[in-house]
Design a protein around this motif. Structure first.
Motif, PDB file in Angstrom:
ATOM      1  N   PRO A 217      77.332  52.440  24.786  1.00 48.98           N
ATOM      2  CA  PRO A 217      77.548  51.122  24.176  1.00 48.98           C
ATOM      3  C   PRO A 217      77.463  51.194  22.656  1.00 48.98           C
ATOM      4  N   THR A 218      77.795  50.106  22.009  1.00 50.01           N
ATOM      5  CA  THR A 218      77.724  50.004  20.557  1.00 50.01           C
ATOM      6  C   THR A 218      76.427  49.304  20.163  1.00 50.01           C
ATOM      7  N   GLY A 219      75.733  49.883  19.183  1.00 53.63           N
ATOM      8  CA  GLY A 219      74.466  49.299  18.735  1.00 53.63           C
ATOM      9  C   GLY A 219      73.293  50.120  19.209  1.00 53.63           C
ATOM     10  N   ALA A 220      72.365  50.433  18.287  1.00 51.33           N
ATOM     11  CA  ALA A 220      71.256  51.321  18.603  1.00 51.33           C
ATOM     12  C   ALA A 220      70.407  50.820  19.761  1.00 51.33           C
ATOM     13  N   GLU A 221      70.034  49.529  19.728  1.00 48.15           N
ATOM     14  CA  GLU A 221      69.177  49.001  20.790  1.00 48.15           C
ATOM     15  C   GLU A 221      69.847  49.120  22.155  1.00 48.15           C
ATOM     16  N   LEU A 222      71.143  48.835  22.201  1.00 48.38           N
ATOM     17  CA  LEU A 222      71.862  48.905  23.468  1.00 48.38           C
ATOM     18  C   LEU A 222      71.985  50.344  23.958  1.00 48.38           C
ATOM     19  N   VAL A 223      72.197  51.290  23.034  1.00 53.41           N
ATOM     20  CA  VAL A 223      72.287  52.695  23.432  1.00 53.41           C
ATOM     21  C   VAL A 223      70.963  53.166  24.021  1.00 53.41           C
ATOM     22  N   LEU A 224      69.856  52.839  23.345  1.00 56.30           N
ATOM     23  CA  LEU A 224      68.546  53.261  23.832  1.00 56.30           C
ATOM     24  C   LEU A 224      68.209  52.626  25.179  1.00 56.30           C
ATOM     25  N   ALA A 225      68.570  51.376  25.351  1.00 55.82           N
ATOM     26  CA  ALA A 225      68.323  50.700  26.628  1.00 55.82           C
ATOM     27  C   ALA A 225      69.158  51.329  27.741  1.00 55.82           C
ATOM     28  N   ALA A 226      70.429  51.618  27.435  1.00 56.47           N
ATOM     29  CA  ALA A 226      71.297  52.227  28.446  1.00 56.47           C
ATOM     30  C   ALA A 226      70.815  53.629  28.801  1.00 56.47           C
ATOM     31  N   GLY A 227      70.352  54.391  27.794  1.00 57.87           N
ATOM     32  CA  GLY A 227      69.843  55.727  28.053  1.00 57.87           C
ATOM     33  C   GLY A 227      68.576  55.713  28.880  1.00 57.87           C
ATOM     34  N   ALA A 228      67.729  54.704  28.670  1.00 57.56           N
ATOM     35  CA  ALA A 228      66.503  54.590  29.456  1.00 57.56           C
ATOM     36  C   ALA A 228      66.798  54.322  30.922  1.00 57.56           C
ATOM     37  N   ALA A 229      67.904  53.656  31.196  1.00 55.16           N
ATOM     38  CA  ALA A 229      68.258  53.300  32.568  1.00 55.16           C
ATOM     39  C   ALA A 229      69.089  54.370  33.262  1.00 55.16           C
ATOM     40  N   ASP A 230      69.784  55.216  32.478  1.00 56.18           N
ATOM     41  CA  ASP A 230      70.726  56.159  33.089  1.00 56.18           C
ATOM     42  C   ASP A 230      70.834  57.418  32.224  1.00 56.18           C
ATOM     43  N   PRO A 231      70.353  58.571  32.714  1.00 54.03           N
ATOM     44  CA  PRO A 231      70.453  59.805  31.928  1.00 54.03           C
ATOM     45  C   PRO A 231      71.887  60.247  31.678  1.00 54.03           C
ATOM     46  N   ASN A 232      72.844  59.732  32.457  1.00 49.52           N
ATOM     47  CA  ASN A 232      74.245  60.060  32.194  1.00 49.52           C
ATOM     48  C   ASN A 232      74.685  59.529  30.831  1.00 49.52           C
ATOM     49  N   VAL A 233      74.090  58.402  30.412  1.00 50.65           N
ATOM     50  CA  VAL A 233      74.379  57.883  29.073  1.00 50.65           C
ATOM     51  C   VAL A 233      73.795  58.812  28.021  1.00 50.65           C
ATOM     52  N   GLU A 234      72.589  59.323  28.269  1.00 48.85           N
ATOM     53  CA  GLU A 234      71.985  60.274  27.346  1.00 48.85           C
ATOM     54  C   GLU A 234      72.862  61.521  27.200  1.00 48.85           C
ATOM     55  N   CYS A 235      73.393  61.992  28.318  1.00 49.35           N
ATOM     56  CA  CYS A 235      74.309  63.133  28.259  1.00 49.35           C
ATOM     57  C   CYS A 235      75.561  62.791  27.449  1.00 49.35           C
ATOM     58  N   ALA A 236      76.070  61.568  27.637  1.00 50.47           N
ATOM     59  CA  ALA A 236      77.290  61.164  26.938  1.00 50.47           C
ATOM     60  C   ALA A 236      77.089  61.113  25.433  1.00 50.47           C
ATOM     61  N   VAL A 237      75.892  60.757  24.989  1.00 52.20           N
ATOM     62  CA  VAL A 237      75.601  60.707  23.552  1.00 52.20           C
ATOM     63  C   VAL A 237      75.771  62.084  22.922  1.00 52.20           C
ATOM     64  N   PHE A 238      75.416  63.136  23.671  1.00 52.53           N
ATOM     65  CA  PHE A 238      75.408  64.492  23.111  1.00 52.53           C
ATOM     66  C   PHE A 238      76.538  65.391  23.601  1.00 52.53           C
ATOM     67  N   ARG A 239      77.297  64.957  24.597  1.00 51.44           N
ATOM     68  CA  ARG A 239      78.242  65.860  25.276  1.00 51.44           C
ATOM     69  C   ARG A 239      79.192  66.555  24.297  1.00 51.44           C
ATOM     70  N   GLU A 240      79.891  65.795  23.478  1.00 50.55           N
ATOM     71  CA  GLU A 240      80.891  66.387  22.589  1.00 50.55           C
ATOM     72  C   GLU A 240      80.238  67.222  21.495  1.00 50.55           C
ATOM     73  N   ALA A 241      79.091  66.771  21.003  1.00 57.02           N
ATOM     74  CA  ALA A 241      78.404  67.510  19.943  1.00 57.02           C
ATOM     75  C   ALA A 241      77.931  68.871  20.441  1.00 57.02           C
ATOM     76  N   VAL A 242      77.380  68.919  21.650  1.00 57.27           N
ATOM     77  CA  VAL A 242      76.922  70.196  22.215  1.00 57.27           C
ATOM     78  C   VAL A 242      78.119  71.108  22.484  1.00 57.27           C
ATOM     79  N   LYS A 243      79.186  70.550  23.029  1.00 55.26           N
ATOM     80  CA  LYS A 243      80.377  71.351  23.331  1.00 55.26           C
ATOM     81  C   LYS A 243      80.962  71.969  22.071  1.00 55.26           C
TER      82      LYS A 243
END
Length: 377
Positions: A217-243
Motif C-alpha cells: 500500500p501507499t503510506g508508511a502507516e499502511l505499509v507497516l500495518a499490512a506487513g504486520a498482518a501478512d509477511p507476503n507484504v514484507e517480502c514484497a517490500v524487499f523483493r526487487e531490491a534483494v533480486k
C-alpha cells in the motif's frame, strides 16, 4: 468548587495522556495457507526397512574397485543398535571402512544441511566434513520418507575420506533399493514446499510458505500495518531490491512474523520485515543489555535508522523508521546471516559477515526505502 473539579479533571486528563500510551494495534496472526505434501505411510516404510538386509547395501564389487591391491579379507557385520539395523564393512575383522544404517527419525531435519546428489536416479544428501584444512569424513543420506532414511558413512579406518569413494558405495547400494522406497532426484521428500526447502531451520515446513505476490500500500502507516498482518507484504517490500542486489538466486518465503530470502547453497540467509508490531528502531540503538555491538545511527532515503552487529560478527542488521523518528513504534528491518554452505561441514570456515555483504545489505535497504517510503508522512 465547580472550577476546582474542572481543574482536577483537566489535570487527570493531561496525566492520562502523558502516562498512558495509546494501545498498540493488534493484528491477526498469519498462518501458512498452502497445502502440505503428504508423507508416505509410516507403517509401510517401517515394514520395508525391517525386511531389508542392510549388509546387502554394502556392495563388495565397489570395494574391489577401490581396495588398491590390498588383499586382506573383508566381512560385512550386521548389528541392531537402539532397535535399528546397521551393517559395517570390516577389514581384517576390526578395521571399520563403511557403515550403513537405518537413521533415527530425529535426524531427518539434518538432511537440510546436505547437498542434493543424484545416485543413479536416486535422491540423496551429501555432507563432507573438513577440519584443519583437509577432508576428514563424508556421509550420504538416502531419504525413504519425510522422517526415515538410510545413511552411508565412511568409517574411521578408511584410508580415504573422499566423498567420491563413498558415492561409489552409496550409488551401488541405492541401486539395490526398490524404486517405491527411494525418491527420484527431484522428488518431494519432506514437508517443505518450494523454496522453503532452502530455509536454514529445523522446522519440518509447517510454518513456511513460498511467498506470493502482494500489493504494497501507499503510506508508511499502511505499509507497516499490512506487513504486520501478512509477511507476503514484507517480502514484497524487499523483493526487487534483494533480486537486484544479491541476485535472482534468492527466493522469498513467508513465515509468521517474518520474510526470509533463501538460496539453495545456504551461504547466506536474509531476514526482512516491515511491521507495526515490532519495537522502535531506537530500542536497538540504546541496546541497554549490550546484546549487540557496533551501533551506528544513520539514514536511508531520508529515513532515520540504525545498524549493528551481533557480538560474534555472524549477523548484520539494519532497522529503519519510516515514521520519521527512531522512537516511533514500528520499523523496516533487514538482517543478513552467513551460514554453513550446504554439503560442507567446515569447522575452520569463518561465519563472519563480509564487508561486501554489508554493502549489499545497505544498498537493499536504501532501494526498498526509496521505492516504498518516499511519500509524505
Amino acid at each position: 468548587m465547580i472550577l476546582g473539579a474542572v481543574l482536577i479533571g483537566l489535570v487527570a486528563a493531561c496525566t492520562d495522556s502523558v502516562d498512558t500510551p495509546p494501545p498498540r494495534p493488534q493484528f491477526p496472526k498469519w498462518h501458512p495457507q498452502q497445502p502440505r505434501p503428504a508423507d508416505r505411510d509410516e507403517q509401510a516404510v517401517g515394514a520395508a526397512l525391517t525386511a531389508l538386509d542392510f549388509c546387502e547395501l554394502i556392495d563388495l564389487a565397489a570395494y574391489d574397485r577401490r581396495k588398491a591391491g590390498d588383499t586382506r579379507p573383508v566381512t560385512r557385520e550386521p548389528k541392531v543398535r537402539d532397535g535399528r539395523k546397521t551393517c559395517t564393512l570390516l577389514r581384517d575383522g576390526y578395521e571399520a571402512l563403511v557403515y550403513v544404517q537405518d537413521m533415527d527419525p530425529s535426524h531427518a531435519w539434518l538432511r537440510n544441511d546436505g547437498a542434493v546428489v543424484d545416485l543413479g536416479g536416486v535422491k540423496a544428501y551429501q555432507v563432507e566434513t573438513r577440519r584443519d584444512g583437509g577432508v576428514s569424513g563424508c556421509a550420504i543420506t538416502v531419504p525413504v520418507s519425510f522422517q526415515r532414511a538410510i545413511g552411508f558413512e565412511l568409517g574411521p579406518q578408511s584410508r580415504s575420506k573422499d566423498c567420491g569413494l563413498l558415492r561409489d558405495f552409496a550409488t551401488a547400494g541405492a541401486a539395490k533399493l526398490s524404486r517405491d522406497l527411494v525418491y527420484p532426484p527431484d522428488g518431494q521428500d519432506s514437508g517443505r514446499v518450494g523454496a522453503c526447502a532452502d530455509w536454514v531451520s529445523t522446522s519440518k515446513g509447517e510454518n513456511c510458505d513460498p511467498a506470493v505476490d502482494a500489493q504494497v500500500p501507499t503510506g508508511a502507516e499502511l505499509v507497516l500495518a499490512a506487513g504486520a498482518a501478512d509477511p507476503n507484504v514484507e517480502c514484497a517490500v524487499f523483493r526487487e531490491a534483494v533480486k537486484k542486489t544479491f541476485g535472482p538466486g534468492f527466493e522469498p518465503i513467508a513465515t509468521p512474523g517474518s520474510c526470509y530470502f533463501v538460496e539453495p547453497q545456504h551461504r547466506l540467509q536474509i531476514e526482512a520485515g516491515a511491521t507495526a508490531n515490532g519495537g522502535a528502531p531506537g530500542q536497538w540503538l540504546a541496546d541497554p543489555n549490550k546484546t549487540y555491538k557496533d551501533h551506528h545511527q544513520t539514514s536511508f532515503s531520508g529515513n532515520p535508522g540504525v545498524t549493528f552487529r551481533s557480538t560474534d560478527d555472524r549477523e548484520f542488521s539494519l532497522y529503519v523508521s519510516p515514521l520519521g523518528s527512531l522512537d516511533a513504534v514500528g520499523h523496516v528491518r533487514l538482517t543478513i546471516t552467513p551460514e554453513r554452505e550446504r554439503g560442507i561441514d567446515d569447522w575452520d570456515r569463518s561465519k563472519a559477515v563480509t564487508a561486501v555483504d554489508v554493502a549489499k545489505a545497505r544498498a537493499v535497504m536504501e532501494l526498498a526505502m526509496a521505492t516504498h517510503f518516499r511519500t509524505a508522512r
